[in-house]
Scaffold this motif. Structure first.
Motif, short mmCIF file in Angstrom:
data_model
loop_
_atom_site.label_atom_id
_atom_site.label_comp_id
_atom_site.label_asym_id
_atom_site.label_seq_id
_atom_site.Cartn_x
_atom_site.Cartn_y
_atom_site.Cartn_z
N LEU A 8 4.37 1.81 -12.21
CA LEU A 8 5.66 1.12 -12.14
C LEU A 8 6.12 0.68 -13.52
CD1 LEU A 8 7.92 -0.20 -10.42
CD2 LEU A 8 6.49 -2.27 -10.36
N ASN A 9 7.36 1.03 -13.87
CA ASN A 9 7.96 0.60 -15.14
C ASN A 9 8.96 -0.53 -14.98
OD1 ASN A 9 7.83 3.99 -15.50
ND2 ASN A 9 6.82 2.74 -17.06
N GLY A 10 9.72 -0.52 -13.88
CA GLY A 10 10.77 -1.52 -13.73
C GLY A 10 11.05 -1.88 -12.29
N VAL A 11 11.68 -3.04 -12.12
CA VAL A 11 12.06 -3.52 -10.79
C VAL A 11 13.54 -3.91 -10.83
CG1 VAL A 11 11.66 -5.22 -8.98
CG2 VAL A 11 9.74 -4.41 -10.36
N VAL A 12 14.28 -3.48 -9.82
CA VAL A 12 15.68 -3.86 -9.66
C VAL A 12 15.79 -4.75 -8.43
CG1 VAL A 12 18.03 -3.05 -9.24
CG2 VAL A 12 16.49 -1.70 -10.69
N CYS A 13 16.47 -5.87 -8.57
CA CYS A 13 16.66 -6.76 -7.42
C CYS A 13 18.03 -7.43 -7.52
CB CYS A 13 15.56 -7.82 -7.37
SG CYS A 13 15.65 -8.89 -5.91
N VAL A 70 13.09 -2.81 -3.87
CA VAL A 70 12.43 -3.04 -2.60
C VAL A 70 12.42 -4.55 -2.31
CG1 VAL A 70 10.99 -1.00 -2.95
CG2 VAL A 70 10.12 -3.25 -3.61
N MET A 71 11.69 -4.95 -1.29
CA MET A 71 11.56 -6.37 -0.96
C MET A 71 10.87 -7.12 -2.10
SD MET A 71 8.53 -5.72 1.77
CE MET A 71 7.07 -4.76 1.27
N PRO A 72 11.22 -8.39 -2.32
CA PRO A 72 10.49 -9.18 -3.32
C PRO A 72 9.00 -9.26 -2.96
CG PRO A 72 12.53 -10.28 -2.70
CD PRO A 72 12.33 -9.15 -1.73
N LEU A 73 8.15 -9.20 -3.97
CA LEU A 73 6.70 -9.15 -3.77
C LEU A 73 6.02 -10.34 -4.44
CD1 LEU A 73 6.22 -5.37 -4.63
CD2 LEU A 73 6.47 -6.36 -2.34
N LYS A 74 4.74 -10.50 -4.15
CA LYS A 74 3.92 -11.48 -4.85
C LYS A 74 3.67 -10.99 -6.28
CE LYS A 74 1.38 -12.77 -0.64
NZ LYS A 74 0.04 -12.79 -0.01
N SER A 75 3.38 -11.93 -7.18
CA SER A 75 3.11 -11.57 -8.57
C SER A 75 1.96 -10.58 -8.68
CB SER A 75 2.81 -12.82 -9.38
OG SER A 75 2.56 -12.49 -10.73
N GLU A 76 0.88 -10.83 -7.92
CA GLU A 76 -0.28 -9.93 -8.00
C GLU A 76 0.04 -8.54 -7.47
OE1 GLU A 76 -1.21 -12.92 -4.56
OE2 GLU A 76 -0.17 -12.92 -6.51
N ASP A 86 0.83 -1.21 0.00
CA ASP A 86 0.00 0.00 0.00
C ASP A 86 0.87 1.26 0.00
OD1 ASP A 86 -2.22 -1.62 0.07
OD2 ASP A 86 -2.60 -1.34 2.22
N TYR A 87 1.91 1.23 0.81
CA TYR A 87 2.83 2.37 0.91
C TYR A 87 3.57 2.58 -0.40
CZ TYR A 87 6.73 5.18 2.75
OH TYR A 87 7.67 6.16 2.99
N LEU A 88 4.04 1.49 -1.01
CA LEU A 88 4.75 1.60 -2.29
C LEU A 88 3.84 2.12 -3.39
CD1 LEU A 88 6.74 -1.77 -2.18
CD2 LEU A 88 7.66 0.53 -1.86
N GLU A 89 2.59 1.67 -3.37
CA GLU A 89 1.64 2.13 -4.39
C GLU A 89 1.42 3.63 -4.29
OE1 GLU A 89 -2.43 0.37 -6.17
OE2 GLU A 89 -2.51 0.86 -4.04
N ARG A 90 1.26 4.15 -3.08
CA ARG A 90 1.06 5.58 -2.91
C ARG A 90 2.31 6.35 -3.33
NH1 ARG A 90 -1.62 8.48 -3.86
NH2 ARG A 90 -1.33 10.10 -2.28
N ALA A 91 3.51 5.80 -3.03
CA ALA A 91 4.74 6.47 -3.43
C ALA A 91 4.83 6.59 -4.95
CB ALA A 91 5.95 5.71 -2.89
N TYR A 144 3.12 -7.10 -7.74
CA TYR A 144 3.87 -6.45 -8.82
C TYR A 144 2.90 -5.92 -9.88
CZ TYR A 144 8.49 -8.06 -7.27
OH TYR A 144 9.66 -8.26 -6.57
N TYR A 145 1.92 -6.74 -10.24
CA TYR A 145 0.96 -6.30 -11.25
C TYR A 145 0.20 -5.07 -10.77
CZ TYR A 145 -3.00 -6.12 -14.41
OH TYR A 145 -3.94 -5.69 -15.31
N ARG A 146 -0.20 -5.08 -9.52
CA ARG A 146 -0.93 -3.94 -8.95
C ARG A 146 -0.10 -2.67 -9.06
NH1 ARG A 146 -2.24 -3.67 -2.47
NH2 ARG A 146 -2.67 -1.42 -2.33
N LEU A 147 1.20 -2.78 -8.81
CA LEU A 147 2.06 -1.60 -8.87
C LEU A 147 2.25 -1.12 -10.31
CD1 LEU A 147 4.78 -2.40 -6.15
CD2 LEU A 147 2.67 -1.05 -5.93
#
Length: 249
Positions: free
Chosen positions: A174-179, A158-164, A138-143, A166-169
């Motif tokens: 959201l354009n990209g994820v770095v891990c 950020v921390m690894p997330l569930k697939s759903e 929720d916090y990441l989505e608002r950011a 990531y899709y929500r973001l």
């Protein structure tokens, strides 16, 4: 999931194969247009050291062919340093006696506005520790929603997330994820990550699958050079990259 694919490879065998490469293997690899895993191992082997300048020239050629003479810059925005993990090498380690801050929505917007005033930056990387309770999805989505009007490209580390999740973001800009996998050495991984959600090797390494399943446009990956043998780690990462390209092009 890639954790099952990784079981097919032995850390010790990969390490030995890299060490066995000779100058001729490097020259064969350098002469190919399309390289295989065995060629990659030759190019990161000790035998390739005398060919660094040759490799650098090829790297420059291929980079300019694909991207032109461009440099892409990004700005990292740390929105919280709170973390529940105990990674032995990290300043965010839960046990470290440092002040923990979680930026408010207003503070995030102030930071975005200040970055825009610094220059024409369009790529923002939002970074957090791992605190799913107080700084979760929720916090990441608002950011992301707050940052979207200021930047044309938004990524998170950020921390690894569930697939759903990531899709929500992705639906919030959201354009990209770095891990960073940190290391592919499964047995040693636990030494560096003794407690917290990050200590679960499979959850982290399969996070890239979940990004792909969610349709994340750009996936950035890496290892921490210095934890284990870097040549073996980057070879394992190359194997992982091949897998991701095949399954989530």
């Amino acid at each position: 999931m890639f954790s099952s694919e990784l079981e097919k490879y032995s850390w010790e065998d990969i390490t030995a194969c890299i060490a066995s490469k000779r100058s001729r293997d490097v020259e064969i690899a350098l002469g190919k247009e399309h390289l295989q895993l065995d060629d990659f191992m030759a190019l990161v082997s000790p035998a390739a050291a005398p060919y660094i300048e040759h490799m650098a020239a090829l790297s420059r050629l291929y980079t300019q062919e694909r991207f032109g003479k461009t440099i892409q810059m990004y700005v990292p925005l740390y929105i919280t340093n709170s973390c529940t993990n105990h990674c032995v090498y990290c300043g965010f380690n839960h046990n470290n006696p440092i002040a923990r801050i979680i930026l408010t929505e207003k503070e995030i917007e102030n930071e975005c506005r200040a970055i825009r005033q610094m220059g024409p930056f369009e790529n923002l990387l939002i970074v957090t520790g791992e605190n799913p309770r107080d700084a979760g999805v929720d916090y990441l989505e608002r950011a992301l929603q707050i940052a979207r009007p200021y930047f044309s490209n938004l990524s998170i580390e950020v921390m690894p997330l569930k697939s759903e999740d990531y899709y929500r973001l992705t639906q919030s800009g959201l354009n990209g994820v770095v891990c960073f996998q940190e290391t592919y050495h499964k047995d040693r991984y636990k030494v560096y990550h003794p407690k917290g959600m990050k200590s679960i090797f499979e959850w982290r390494i399969n996070g890239f699958d979940r990004m792909g399943q969610a349709g994340v446009h750009k996936i950035g990956m890496g290892v921490l050079i210095g934890l284990e043998d870097w040549r073996t780690d980057v070879t394992m990462m190359a194997i992982h990259l091949q897998y991701l390209r095949k399954h989530y092009w």
